[in-house]
Design a protein around this motif. Sequence first.
Motif, PDB file in Angstrom:
ATOM      1  N   TYR A 166      -1.374  14.854  10.797  1.00  0.00           N
ATOM      2  CA  TYR A 166      -2.149  16.268  10.706  1.00  0.00           C
ATOM      3  C   TYR A 166      -3.562  16.030  10.057  1.00  0.00           C
ATOM      4  CZ  TYR A 166      -1.298  16.494   5.825  1.00  0.00           C
ATOM      5  OH  TYR A 166      -1.142  16.147   4.286  1.00  0.00           O
ATOM      6  N   ASN A 167      -4.413  17.151  10.182  1.00  0.00           N
ATOM      7  CA  ASN A 167      -5.493  17.025   9.405  1.00  0.00           C
ATOM      8  C   ASN A 167      -5.904  18.549   8.747  1.00  0.00           C
ATOM      9  OD1 ASN A 167      -6.155  17.080  12.187  1.00  0.00           O
ATOM     10  ND2 ASN A 167      -7.356  15.173  11.977  1.00  0.00           N
ATOM     11  N   LEU A 168      -6.343  18.411   7.747  1.00  0.00           N
ATOM     12  CA  LEU A 168      -6.467  19.655   6.929  1.00  0.00           C
ATOM     13  C   LEU A 168      -7.870  19.824   6.277  1.00  0.00           C
ATOM     14  CD1 LEU A 168      -5.678  22.353   5.837  1.00  0.00           C
ATOM     15  CD2 LEU A 168      -4.560  21.168   3.752  1.00  0.00           C
ATOM     16  N   ASP A 169      -8.837  20.668   6.476  1.00  0.00           N
ATOM     17  CA  ASP A 169     -10.042  20.771   5.862  1.00  0.00           C
ATOM     18  C   ASP A 169      -9.821  21.774   4.915  1.00  0.00           C
ATOM     19  OD1 ASP A 169     -12.479  21.687   4.929  1.00  0.00           O
ATOM     20  OD2 ASP A 169     -13.518  21.641   6.836  1.00  0.00           O
ATOM     21  N   GLU A 170      -9.701  21.257   3.523  1.00  0.00           N
ATOM     22  CA  GLU A 170      -9.309  22.258   2.522  1.00  0.00           C
ATOM     23  C   GLU A 170     -10.231  23.322   2.255  1.00  0.00           C
ATOM     24  OE1 GLU A 170      -7.811  19.992  -1.068  1.00  0.00           O
ATOM     25  OE2 GLU A 170      -6.330  18.797   0.490  1.00  0.00           O
ATOM     26  N   SER A 171     -11.614  23.032   2.473  1.00  0.00           N
ATOM     27  CA  SER A 171     -12.760  23.932   1.958  1.00  0.00           C
ATOM     28  C   SER A 171     -12.364  25.067   3.116  1.00  0.00           C
ATOM     29  CB  SER A 171     -14.026  23.432   2.236  1.00  0.00           C
ATOM     30  OG  SER A 171     -14.189  22.976   3.436  1.00  0.00           O
ATOM     31  N   ILE A 204       0.805  -1.298   0.050  1.00  0.00           N
ATOM     32  CA  ILE A 204      -0.012   0.101  -0.224  1.00  0.00           C
ATOM     33  C   ILE A 204       0.906   1.201   0.056  1.00  0.00           C
ATOM     34  CG2 ILE A 204      -1.745   1.211   1.262  1.00  0.00           C
ATOM     35  CD1 ILE A 204      -2.630  -1.263   2.680  1.00  0.00           C
ATOM     36  N   THR A 205       0.591   1.938  -1.127  1.00  0.00           N
ATOM     37  CA  THR A 205       1.540   3.277  -1.041  1.00  0.00           C
ATOM     38  C   THR A 205       0.612   4.721  -0.566  1.00  0.00           C
ATOM     39  OG1 THR A 205       0.682   3.751  -3.236  1.00  0.00           O
ATOM     40  CG2 THR A 205       2.772   2.594  -3.011  1.00  0.00           C
ATOM     41  N   ASP A 206       1.050   5.420   0.332  1.00  0.00           N
ATOM     42  CA  ASP A 206       0.316   6.475   0.874  1.00  0.00           C
ATOM     43  C   ASP A 206       0.771   7.744   0.160  1.00  0.00           C
ATOM     44  OD1 ASP A 206      -1.053   8.209   2.460  1.00  0.00           O
ATOM     45  OD2 ASP A 206       0.151   7.915   4.353  1.00  0.00           O
ATOM     46  N   ASP A 207       0.040   8.038  -0.659  1.00  0.00           N
ATOM     47  CA  ASP A 207       0.297   9.285  -1.481  1.00  0.00           C
ATOM     48  C   ASP A 207      -0.170  10.582  -0.713  1.00  0.00           C
ATOM     49  OD1 ASP A 207       1.405   7.788  -3.633  1.00  0.00           O
ATOM     50  OD2 ASP A 207      -0.638   7.578  -4.620  1.00  0.00           O
ATOM     51  N   THR A 208      -0.655  10.464   0.390  1.00  0.00           N
ATOM     52  CA  THR A 208      -0.876  11.810   1.193  1.00  0.00           C
ATOM     53  C   THR A 208       0.407  12.680   1.584  1.00  0.00           C
ATOM     54  OG1 THR A 208      -2.774  10.562   2.233  1.00  0.00           O
ATOM     55  CG2 THR A 208      -2.009  12.547   3.539  1.00  0.00           C
ATOM     56  N   PRO A 209       0.240  13.768   1.118  1.00  0.00           N
ATOM     57  CA  PRO A 209       1.582  14.806   1.563  1.00  0.00           C
ATOM     58  C   PRO A 209       1.855  14.903   2.865  1.00  0.00           C
ATOM     59  CG  PRO A 209      -0.418  16.197   0.745  1.00  0.00           C
ATOM     60  CD  PRO A 209      -0.936  14.742   0.570  1.00  0.00           C
ATOM     61  N   SER A 210       2.989  15.150   3.349  1.00  0.00           N
ATOM     62  CA  SER A 210       3.347  15.362   4.547  1.00  0.00           C
ATOM     63  C   SER A 210       2.795  16.653   5.015  1.00  0.00           C
ATOM     64  CB  SER A 210       4.730  15.399   4.773  1.00  0.00           C
ATOM     65  OG  SER A 210       5.419  16.104   4.064  1.00  0.00           O
ATOM     66  N   ALA A 211       3.069  17.034   6.390  1.00  0.00           N
ATOM     67  CA  ALA A 211       2.479  18.468   6.926  1.00  0.00           C
ATOM     68  C   ALA A 211       3.559  19.518   6.115  1.00  0.00           C
ATOM     69  CB  ALA A 211       2.474  18.288   8.579  1.00  0.00           C
ATOM     70  N   TYR A 212       4.647  18.975   5.975  1.00  0.00           N
ATOM     71  CA  TYR A 212       5.969  19.916   5.519  1.00  0.00           C
ATOM     72  C   TYR A 212       5.577  20.078   3.996  1.00  0.00           C
ATOM     73  CZ  TYR A 212       7.615  18.214   9.774  1.00  0.00           C
ATOM     74  OH  TYR A 212       7.994  17.862  11.113  1.00  0.00           O
ATOM     75  N   GLU A 213       4.909  19.283   3.415  1.00  0.00           N
ATOM     76  CA  GLU A 213       4.748  19.259   1.991  1.00  0.00           C
ATOM     77  C   GLU A 213       3.584  20.374   1.814  1.00  0.00           C
ATOM     78  OE1 GLU A 213       6.326  15.278  -0.323  1.00  0.00           O
ATOM     79  OE2 GLU A 213       4.624  15.218   1.123  1.00  0.00           O
ATOM     80  N   VAL A 214       2.561  20.269   2.762  1.00  0.00           N
ATOM     81  CA  VAL A 214       1.341  21.119   2.699  1.00  0.00           C
ATOM     82  C   VAL A 214       1.888  22.440   2.997  1.00  0.00           C
ATOM     83  CG1 VAL A 214      -0.934  21.457   4.144  1.00  0.00           C
ATOM     84  CG2 VAL A 214      -0.036  19.156   3.457  1.00  0.00           C
ATOM     85  N   LEU A 215       2.786  22.746   3.912  1.00  0.00           N
ATOM     86  CA  LEU A 215       3.088  24.041   3.992  1.00  0.00           C
ATOM     87  C   LEU A 215       3.663  24.681   2.815  1.00  0.00           C
ATOM     88  CD1 LEU A 215       5.092  23.951   7.474  1.00  0.00           C
ATOM     89  CD2 LEU A 215       3.030  25.327   7.009  1.00  0.00           C
ATOM     90  N   GLN A 216       4.543  23.873   2.070  1.00  0.00           N
ATOM     91  CA  GLN A 216       4.905  24.384   0.981  1.00  0.00           C
ATOM     92  C   GLN A 216       3.963  24.577   0.057  1.00  0.00           C
ATOM     93  OE1 GLN A 216       7.840  21.156   0.428  1.00  0.00           O
ATOM     94  NE2 GLN A 216       9.583  22.503   0.718  1.00  0.00           N
ATOM     95  N   GLY A 217       3.000  23.967  -0.245  1.00  0.00           N
ATOM     96  CA  GLY A 217       1.754  24.116  -0.992  1.00  0.00           C
ATOM     97  C   GLY A 217       1.158  25.403  -0.834  1.00  0.00           C
ATOM     98  N   SER A 238       1.907  19.855  21.787  1.00  0.00           N
ATOM     99  CA  SER A 238       1.778  18.655  21.020  1.00  0.00           C
ATOM    100  C   SER A 238       0.671  18.779  19.921  1.00  0.00           C
ATOM    101  CB  SER A 238       1.625  17.610  22.038  1.00  0.00           C
ATOM    102  OG  SER A 238       0.264  17.798  22.679  1.00  0.00           O
ATOM    103  N   LYS A 239      -0.218  19.747  20.131  1.00  0.00           N
ATOM    104  CA  LYS A 239      -1.283  19.946  19.174  1.00  0.00           C
ATOM    105  C   LYS A 239      -0.991  21.627  18.686  1.00  0.00           C
ATOM    106  CE  LYS A 239      -6.186  19.961  18.216  1.00  0.00           C
ATOM    107  NZ  LYS A 239      -7.453  20.153  18.697  1.00  0.00           N
ATOM    108  N   ILE A 240      -1.051  21.558  17.423  1.00  0.00           N
ATOM    109  CA  ILE A 240      -0.965  23.129  16.800  1.00  0.00           C
ATOM    110  C   ILE A 240      -1.839  23.188  15.746  1.00  0.00           C
ATOM    111  CG2 ILE A 240       0.619  24.567  15.412  1.00  0.00           C
ATOM    112  CD1 ILE A 240       2.767  22.597  16.124  1.00  0.00           C
ATOM    113  N   SER A 241      -2.675  24.098  16.062  1.00  0.00           N
ATOM    114  CA  SER A 241      -3.884  24.275  14.876  1.00  0.00           C
ATOM    115  C   SER A 241      -4.020  25.684  14.690  1.00  0.00           C
ATOM    116  CB  SER A 241      -5.220  24.156  15.699  1.00  0.00           C
ATOM    117  OG  SER A 241      -5.477  24.735  17.046  1.00  0.00           O
ATOM    118  N   GLY A 242      -4.825  25.954  13.417  1.00  0.00           N
ATOM    119  CA  GLY A 242      -5.022  27.337  13.064  1.00  0.00           C
ATOM    120  C   GLY A 242      -5.782  27.223  11.819  1.00  0.00           C
TER     121      GLY A 242
END
Length: 170
Positions: free
Chosen positions: A56-61, A28-41, A87-91
């Motif tokens: 991490y979780n991200l609500d893209e909407s 099984i390959t996980d194509d989910t980007p890392s939190a660091y890749e999301v930052l770069q995006g 231990s939890k960062i949010s925003g």
Amino acid sequence: MGLHLTTISIALFLLIQSSLATLFPLNITDDTPSAYEVLQGYNFPVGLLPKGVVKYNLDESTGQFHAYLDGSCSFSLEGSYQLKYKSKISGYISNNRLKDLSGVSVKILFLWLNIVEVTRDGDELEFSVGIASASFPIENFYECPQCGCGLDCVNGKVSKLRIKASFSSI
């Protein structure tokens, strides 16, 4: 009769197993980007987060996010800056802007203040603690700091943080 039932059972087992292998392959390959890749995006450097984000979780909407470390994290950077991550960062994240942040604080003089917003303007990152803000060159954040030792964990030295003298009150 028993041999016939056993043969049918084995055949049924092999059929189910091959069907499951098709639905759920072993590799099984996980194509989910890392939190660091999301930052770069969103046009931010990876060094805004320390090493060790476990999920991490991200609500893209809405842009609402939560990043989780294995525990709280703190380190110092030269120039009298001490940072703490819970231990939890949010925003909320959008292109060039992190707002309504919680879980990240900086020690200024003798006070711990929450960093509530980070904005990118060209090659500068501006960090706001609500009543004041400071700008730093983006190159300071190309590398992820490590809990306990910041950016120079090999030599045990505190790394240098280039500061642009741009403090302002809001």
